[in-house]
Scaffold this active site. Structure first.
Site, PDB file in Angstrom:
ATOM      1  N   GLY A  34       0.814  -1.203  -0.192  1.00  0.00           N
ATOM      2  CA  GLY A  34      -0.012  -0.003  -0.023  1.00  0.00           C
ATOM      3  C   GLY A  34       1.028   1.316   0.072  1.00  0.00           C
ATOM      4  O   GLY A  34       2.152   1.243   0.014  1.00  0.00           O
ATOM      5  N   SER A  35       0.237   2.451  -0.063  1.00  0.00           N
ATOM      6  CA  SER A  35       0.821   3.723  -0.239  1.00  0.00           C
ATOM      7  C   SER A  35       1.674   3.932   1.135  1.00  0.00           C
ATOM      8  O   SER A  35       2.671   4.479   1.155  1.00  0.00           O
ATOM      9  CB  SER A  35       0.163   4.698  -0.512  1.00  0.00           C
ATOM     10  OG  SER A  35      -1.140   4.961   0.614  1.00  0.00           O
ATOM     11  N   ASP A  92      -6.523  -0.235   6.735  1.00  0.00           N
ATOM     12  CA  ASP A  92      -7.677   0.463   5.971  1.00  0.00           C
ATOM     13  C   ASP A  92      -8.375   1.039   7.170  1.00  0.00           C
ATOM     14  O   ASP A  92      -9.132   2.051   7.128  1.00  0.00           O
ATOM     15  CB  ASP A  92      -8.468  -0.177   5.187  1.00  0.00           C
ATOM     16  CG  ASP A  92      -7.653  -0.834   3.983  1.00  0.00           C
ATOM     17  OD1 ASP A  92      -7.269   0.027   3.092  1.00  0.00           O
ATOM     18  OD2 ASP A  92      -7.665  -2.072   3.710  1.00  0.00           O
ATOM     19  N   LYS A 102      -8.050  -4.963   6.581  1.00  0.00           N
ATOM     20  CA  LYS A 102      -6.976  -4.709   5.613  1.00  0.00           C
ATOM     21  C   LYS A 102      -7.541  -5.395   4.215  1.00  0.00           C
ATOM     22  O   LYS A 102      -8.458  -5.935   4.100  1.00  0.00           O
ATOM     23  CB  LYS A 102      -5.823  -5.419   6.015  1.00  0.00           C
ATOM     24  CG  LYS A 102      -5.014  -4.531   6.956  1.00  0.00           C
ATOM     25  CD  LYS A 102      -3.732  -5.220   7.473  1.00  0.00           C
ATOM     26  CE  LYS A 102      -2.682  -5.623   6.173  1.00  0.00           C
ATOM     27  NZ  LYS A 102      -2.465  -4.257   5.508  1.00  0.00           N
ATOM     28  N   GLY A 104      -7.753  -3.268   0.998  1.00  0.00           N
ATOM     29  CA  GLY A 104      -7.935  -2.179   0.233  1.00  0.00           C
ATOM     30  C   GLY A 104      -7.097  -2.285  -0.897  1.00  0.00           C
ATOM     31  O   GLY A 104      -7.576  -2.010  -2.060  1.00  0.00           O
ATOM     32  N   GLU A 111      -0.752 -10.756   3.305  1.00  0.00           N
ATOM     33  CA  GLU A 111      -0.361  -9.872   4.284  1.00  0.00           C
ATOM     34  C   GLU A 111      -0.895 -10.474   5.788  1.00  0.00           C
ATOM     35  O   GLU A 111      -0.050 -10.608   6.779  1.00  0.00           O
ATOM     36  CB  GLU A 111      -1.260  -8.536   4.291  1.00  0.00           C
ATOM     37  CG  GLU A 111      -0.601  -7.664   3.047  1.00  0.00           C
ATOM     38  CD  GLU A 111      -1.601  -6.380   2.785  1.00  0.00           C
ATOM     39  OE1 GLU A 111      -1.127  -5.579   2.361  1.00  0.00           O
ATOM     40  OE2 GLU A 111      -2.949  -6.725   3.186  1.00  0.00           O
ATOM     41  N   LYS A 129      -7.713   6.584   9.644  1.00  0.00           N
ATOM     42  CA  LYS A 129      -7.995   5.180   9.814  1.00  0.00           C
ATOM     43  C   LYS A 129      -8.636   4.734  11.149  1.00  0.00           C
ATOM     44  O   LYS A 129      -8.867   3.519  11.246  1.00  0.00           O
ATOM     45  CB  LYS A 129      -6.717   4.248   9.380  1.00  0.00           C
ATOM     46  CG  LYS A 129      -6.039   4.769   8.226  1.00  0.00           C
ATOM     47  CD  LYS A 129      -6.774   4.071   6.777  1.00  0.00           C
ATOM     48  CE  LYS A 129      -5.938   4.638   5.527  1.00  0.00           C
ATOM     49  NZ  LYS A 129      -4.672   4.013   5.423  1.00  0.00           N
TER      50      LYS A 129
HETATM   51  C1  5RP Z   1      -3.444  -3.425   1.121  1.00  0.00           C
HETATM   52  C2  5RP Z   1      -3.743  -3.087   2.582  1.00  0.00           C
HETATM   53  C3  5RP Z   1      -3.115  -1.602   2.861  1.00  0.00           C
HETATM   54  O1  5RP Z   1      -2.136  -1.758   3.978  1.00  0.00           O
HETATM   55  C4  5RP Z   1      -4.230  -0.626   2.978  1.00  0.00           C
HETATM   56  O2  5RP Z   1      -5.312  -0.928   1.803  1.00  0.00           O
HETATM   57  C5  5RP Z   1      -3.902   0.675   3.517  1.00  0.00           C
HETATM   58  O3  5RP Z   1      -3.285   1.113   2.291  1.00  0.00           O
HETATM   59  P1  5RP Z   1      -2.612   2.620   2.130  1.00  0.00           P
HETATM   60  O4  5RP Z   1      -1.559   2.931   2.985  1.00  0.00           O
HETATM   61  O5  5RP Z   1      -2.430   2.858   0.717  1.00  0.00           O
HETATM   62  O6  5RP Z   1      -3.865   3.360   2.532  1.00  0.00           O
HETATM   63  O7  5RP Z   1      -4.440  -3.684   3.219  1.00  0.00           O
HETATM   64  O8  5RP Z   1      -3.931  -4.895   0.915  1.00  0.00           O
END
Ligand code: 5RP
Length: 260
Positions: A34-35, A92, A102, A104, A111, A129
């Site tokens: 994720g970012s 998320d 999680k 997203g 994970e 979050k």
């Molecule tokens: C990926 C995930 C990410 O950790 C989650 O979606 C958060 O992403 P971001 O840091 O881009 O908000 O669970 O499967």
């Protein structure tokens, strides 16, 4: 504070930087997706470069594996590592007990396996979050492609008897085609709005045939590092019960900004 970063990126960056400060020489680390996790990978690469740390990483997606390798982090498989000292990942949603939603980013299966195979899971996040009750963010579940519509119908039936507000499931798309995970599966996003009993729901979901895993992480996360746009970071530790707050200082010339 860096003028190159928006407040949200600053929040993600300072959370990542603080969490990477927990890493010790010789550790085997789970690398989230994720970012926010991408910031962590950059901060980790910077520490490895500057301090000559001997670290190996187990990525939770092909995206993270590519980023880690491109930054010079040694990447191995979970089967090679067998067990990990720490996993650092985004989320998320997280509640006061540090239970999470999680997935997203579509990487929930790897994970969850990686986080569960770690002595410690540290979540890095911005403040948005943090929730009182999980469920506003659609809960991702991974289903195998064979008979996914049957799995979806069975899933919606199972949700009838659960303490949730909504019960609809939508197939995640990637343009015109269903989204395909690194494991070749699809994702159903469950629009539950409010999850009354996340522990019970996590168990029930995994009884549905064709459903491989759900995005509820119950009793897996040990610590959440919450970053803010002004550089403040809070750390909530569920094991010690401690909440601490501090500032992460960084120079505009930090190497990790070079590729932005
Ligand atoms: C990926 C995930 C990410 O950790 C989650 O979606 C958060 O992403 P971001 O840091 O881009 O908000 O669970 O499967």
């Amino acid at each position: 504070m860096s003028e190159t970063l928006s407040p949200i990126d600053t929040a993600k960056f300072v959370a990542a930087k603080q969490a990477v400060g927990f890493v010790e020489d010789g550790m085997k680390l789970g690398l989230g997706t994720g970012s926010t996790a991408a910031w962590m990978v950059r901060c980790l690469a910077e520490r490895i470069r500057e301090e000559g740390l001997n670290i190996v990483g187990v990525p939770t997606s092909t995206r993270t594996a590519e980023l880690a390798r491109s930054l010079g982090i040694k990447v191995i498989s979970l089967d090679e590592a067998k067990w990990l000292d720490m996993t650092i990942d985004g989320a998320d949603e997280f509640d006061d007990e540090l239970n999470l939603i999680k997935g997203g980013g579509g990487a929930l299966l790897q994970e969850k396996i990686v986080a569960t195979a770690s002595d410690q899971m540290v979540v890095i996040s911005d403040a948005s979050k943090s929730v009182e009750t999980l469920g506003a963010f659609p809960l991702p579940v991974e289903v195998i492609p064979f008979g996914w519509q049957t799995s979806k119908a069975l899933l919606e039936e199972a949700l009838n008897s659960m303490d949730v507000l909504g019960q609809s499931a939508t197939l995640r798309m990637n343009g015109e085609a269903p989204y395909v995970t690194d494991e070749g599966n699809h994702i159903l996003d469950l629009h539950l709005q409010r999850i009354g009993n996340a522990r019970q729901l996590a168990l029930v979901l995994n009884q549905v045939p064709g459903l491989v895993e759900n995005g509820l992480f119950i009793d897996i996360c040990d610590k959440v590092v919450i970053g803010h746009g002004d550089g403040r970071v809070e750390v909530r530790d569920i094991i010690t019960g401690e909440n601490t707050e501090g500032m992460v200082e960084f120079a505009d010339t930090d190497n990790i900004f070079a590729d932005l």
